[in-house]
Enzyme design. Structure first.
Site, short mmCIF file in Angstrom:
data_model
loop_
_atom_site.label_atom_id
_atom_site.label_comp_id
_atom_site.label_asym_id
_atom_site.label_seq_id
_atom_site.Cartn_x
_atom_site.Cartn_y
_atom_site.Cartn_z
N ASP A 34 0.84 -1.19 0.00
CA ASP A 34 0.00 0.00 0.00
C ASP A 34 0.88 1.24 0.00
OD1 ASP A 34 -2.64 1.20 0.17
OD2 ASP A 34 -2.02 1.87 2.15
N ASP A 66 0.55 26.98 12.94
CA ASP A 66 -0.13 25.86 12.29
C ASP A 66 0.34 24.56 12.94
OD1 ASP A 66 -1.36 24.04 10.69
OD2 ASP A 66 -0.58 24.83 8.79
N LEU A 85 -6.61 28.82 6.75
CA LEU A 85 -5.49 29.76 6.76
C LEU A 85 -4.77 29.68 8.09
CD1 LEU A 85 -6.96 33.11 5.35
CD2 LEU A 85 -5.17 31.76 4.28
N SER A 86 -3.50 30.04 8.08
CA SER A 86 -2.78 30.31 9.32
C SER A 86 -1.89 31.50 9.04
CB SER A 86 -1.94 29.10 9.76
OG SER A 86 -0.87 28.88 8.85
N LYS A 126 -0.73 32.11 5.11
CA LYS A 126 -0.44 30.93 4.29
C LYS A 126 -1.64 30.01 4.38
CE LYS A 126 0.22 27.58 6.18
NZ LYS A 126 0.35 26.51 7.17
N ASP A 148 -4.80 -3.23 6.48
CA ASP A 148 -5.36 -3.09 7.83
C ASP A 148 -6.86 -2.84 7.84
OD1 ASP A 148 -5.40 -0.58 6.78
OD2 ASP A 148 -4.25 0.39 8.39
N ASP A 200 -9.48 -4.75 2.87
CA ASP A 200 -8.28 -5.51 2.50
C ASP A 200 -8.42 -6.99 2.81
OD1 ASP A 200 -6.74 -3.31 1.61
OD2 ASP A 200 -6.27 -2.77 3.68
#
Length: 683
Positions: free
Chosen positions: A310, A347, A384-385, A396, A519, A523
């Site tokens: 995976d 952030d 946003l931060s 950003k 997991d 699967d």
């Protein structure tokens, strides 16, 4: 990337006293295992013991052809051969039992709070719990058995099973609801539905796997046992036919010599070490914190041709990380880096932390103290931060969110920057914009980063003849880009359970052995179909039941190491079998001329080792036959290291080292033993 092979923390360093105790216990068990009922599991060594018994009896019967002293020495060394073989097995078992005892100790006397039909709870021994029972576990208590969380959320310390002391979160619903018995809740409470009956839990499987005496032989071991029994019967017939030939030629061969010849010709070396090799292989697997439901799965891992891996968490880190910074026209690198750093300080998301880490590794930037700036934390609503500092505003975030904050449309973005944003999106990455005082400074490229060194691991697997296939739900364009960077051989994009299952069946239809890890409940069909299915312990119950291997650390890259263990197990068994059979050539040249020297003096030309006498030749071969077992015990327990090479090269290497070495080593050693025996006057 360093191979994530890691010993269980409780087994990293064994004190000297523990080793001494293990050695002494193995020595005691070597004598206990002389019981023929125990040696039935090792038919070749059982034959050696019967031969030793008969030789011991013959020592009490005077014979003019064989001195009593020589007969006693031969008998003693035959008993040593049996004891050395038993010691090798007992030493391997002892290492596993020491670990099993420590695991078992933690669950003895454990009680559980079981829910009754009326909703009340009663205290019962944990050993009485059955599948379907519901128990309540609170902070500070041990979880009494494997189960699924049906209510509550708590931090769980799984160090008793995985060796990792950092608590993990377990909660009802989702893919993090599985809990393991004998682990401790460190906060809050959980309502757990037991999913395993006594004797079937993860802890029970770990104990059974490392206790060699209870270990079931694998199909390959059974097949090799049959081969060894066949060789023993053949040599038994050969030795039995020598006496009639000798008497026909007017001579007579002492029975003691014939018994010695039988023991040296049958494959005693691999017969004595076969069990120890298997137990040590399982022990190495347990040290990886991987539980095998059968030894067949481990052997199959050694023969794997195709690995389905995976993408998320195995090939890549599983979360988006900063990989590049793209400047807008007229903006310097330092200006963009400073703005991005300030805007990301608040952030707390993995993406925001990766930006800070990336910039600090790339630039020697000194961010102001958090108290000096006004931070704007990232939220899902604003996307946003940012930070306000020294009269400037830095932001950003997502492209649309930053454009709205700046107050411009997409068409107003500078053309070079717009093209870079489009490229990031088309490659499957995530573009973020950085601004300062309503001015666009550039973009940040977030992508699911390929793990360092994974490309080299895949190259090693390719050299072993193993093909890697990346499985991902990404679109074909993104999947192809990541596959090229990771160096996998093939890719399944936009993967569904049906696609995974179909690919596995296709590969198996072409005669290939397939391994995969997973997991999730989706699967489970593919894990059940694969020859080697590795499920994550913190995954769903469906995945764990479908797989034949369970990784207690829930590390998908462990599949690569399971393949390594499987190959080491097969190669070790093959190498020592080759060495054992090759030994017979030298023993033949040592004993056969000695037996017939008096009847056919012409056979003296076969005494190419120039051994001192027929008696010393026979005794030297018997001594070597015993000592070689104890000399190879460290190799049997450690395993033959498998290099990254194809099967043909590996076969040539093993034939050269263990085939040719198995012929040359006995010639040298038997000659040295002969010189020593003659020098001290034992013959």
């Amino acid at each position: 990337m360093n191979a994530p092979i890691q010993a269980h923390k409780s087994a990293k360093v064994q004190p000297k006293t523990t080793f001494d105790a293990l050695w002494k216990q193995a020595l005691i068990q070597a004598f206990v295992k002389l019981d023929p009922r125990q040696l039935v599991r090792s038919p070749v060594i059982l034959v050696v013991e019967l031969t030793a018994v008969l030789t011991t009896i013959l020592c009490a019967i005077p014979s003019p052809a064989v001195s009593t002293g020589l007969a006693v020495q031969i008998a003693l060394w035959l008993w040593f051969t049996v004891l050395f073989a038993n010691f090798a097995e007992a030493l391997a078992e002892g290492r596993g039992k020491a670990r099993a005892d420590s695991l078992r100790a933690g669950s003895q006397g454990l009680n559980a709070r079981r829910q009754k039909s009326g909703g009340q709870f009663e205290t019962v021994p944990a050993s009485t719990l059955r599948k379907g029972d519901i128990v309540r576990v609170e902070a500070g208590e041990l979880i009494p058995g494997d189960g699924e969380v049906i209510q509550g959320i708590a931090a769980v310390n799984e160090a008793a099973i995985t060796g990792e002391s950092a608590p993990v979160i377990r909660e009802s619903g989702g893919d993090r609801s599985a809990v393991t018995g004998n682990t401790r809740i460190v906060s809050d409470w959980l309502l757990v539905k037991i999913t395993a009956n006594p004797g079937e839990s993860t802890l029970d499987r770990m104990i059974a796997l490392v206790e060699g005496a209870k270990r079931q032989k694998t199909p390959n071991e059974v097949a090799l046992d049959i081969l060894l029994i066949g060789l023993t019967l053949i040599f038994l017939l050969v030795v039995a036919s020598l006496q009639p030939f000798a008497r026909f030629a007017g001579g007579d061969l002492p029975l003691v010599y014939l018994l010695a010849l039988l023991v040296t010709l049958i494959p005693t070396t691999i017969g004595g070490l076969l069990s120890a090799i298997g137990i040590a292989g399982m022990d190495r697997l347990v040290r990886l914190n991987v539980i095998a439901k059968s030894g067949r799965a481990v052997e199959a891992a050694g023969d794997v041709h195709v690995l389905l891996l995976d993408k998320t968490g195995t090939i890549t880190f599983g979360n988006r990380r900063c990989s590049a910074m793209i400047k807008a026209p007229g903006v310097s690198s330092n200006e963009l880096a400073e703005a991005a750093l300030l805007a990301s300080l608040a952030d707390e998301t993995p993406e925001g932390k990766s930006i800070v880490e990336y910039l600090r590794n790339l630039h020697s930037l000194q961010a102001p103290e958090r108290e000096q700036i006004e931070v704007i934390p990232f939220t899902a609503e604003t996307r946003l931060s940012g930070a306000d500092w020294a009269g400037h505003s830095y932001r950003k975030g997502a492209v649309d969110a930053v454009l709205d904050w700046v107050g411009v449309s997409r068409s107003d973005v500078p053309a070079p920057l717009a093209r870079e944003i489009e490229k990031i999106a088309q490659s499957g990455g995530t573009p973020l914009l950085v601004s300062a005082d309503n001015k666009l400074l550039g973009a940040i490229h977030l992508k699911d980063v390929v793990k360092p060194g994974i490309r080299d691991r895949f190259a090693e697997l390719r050299q072993m003849g193993i093909r890697t296939v990346m499985v991902t739900g990404d679109n074909p364009l993104t999947a192809a880009a990541i596959a090229a960077e990771a160096g996998v051989d093939d890719v399944i994009a936009e993967a569904t359970p049906e696609k995974k299952l179909a690919r596995i069946r296709q590969e198996q239809g072409e005669g290939k052995m397939v391994a995969m890890c997973g997991d999730g409940a989706n699967d489970a069909p593919a894990l059940a179909q694969a020859d080697v299915g590795l499920a994550m312990n913190d995954g769903t119950q469906a995945a764990r039941e479908a797989a034949n291997l369970v990784d207690l650390d829930s590390d998908p890259t462990k599949l690569l190491d399971v393949v390594q263990v499987g190959k080491e197990l097969l190669v070790t068994r093959g190498a020592l079998t080759t060495f054992s059979v090759a030994n017979d050539v030298a023993k033949y040249f040592a004993i056969l001329p000695a037996l017939f020297a008096g009847i056919h003096p012409q056979l003296g030309v076969l005494n190419i080792m120039h051994l001192a006498s027929p008696q010393s030749a026979i005794l030297s071969a018997i001594v070597f036959n015993a000592l070689v077992i104890i000399a190879l015990v460290p190799l049997a327990l450690r395993g033959v290291r498998v290099q990254a090479t194809d099967a043909a090269h590996l076969l040539r290497r093993n034939l050269l080292i263990y085939g040719l070495g198995g012929i040359v080593a006995p010639f040298v050693c038997i000659k040295v033993i002969d010189v020593l025996l003659t020098a001290v006057g034992l013959v």
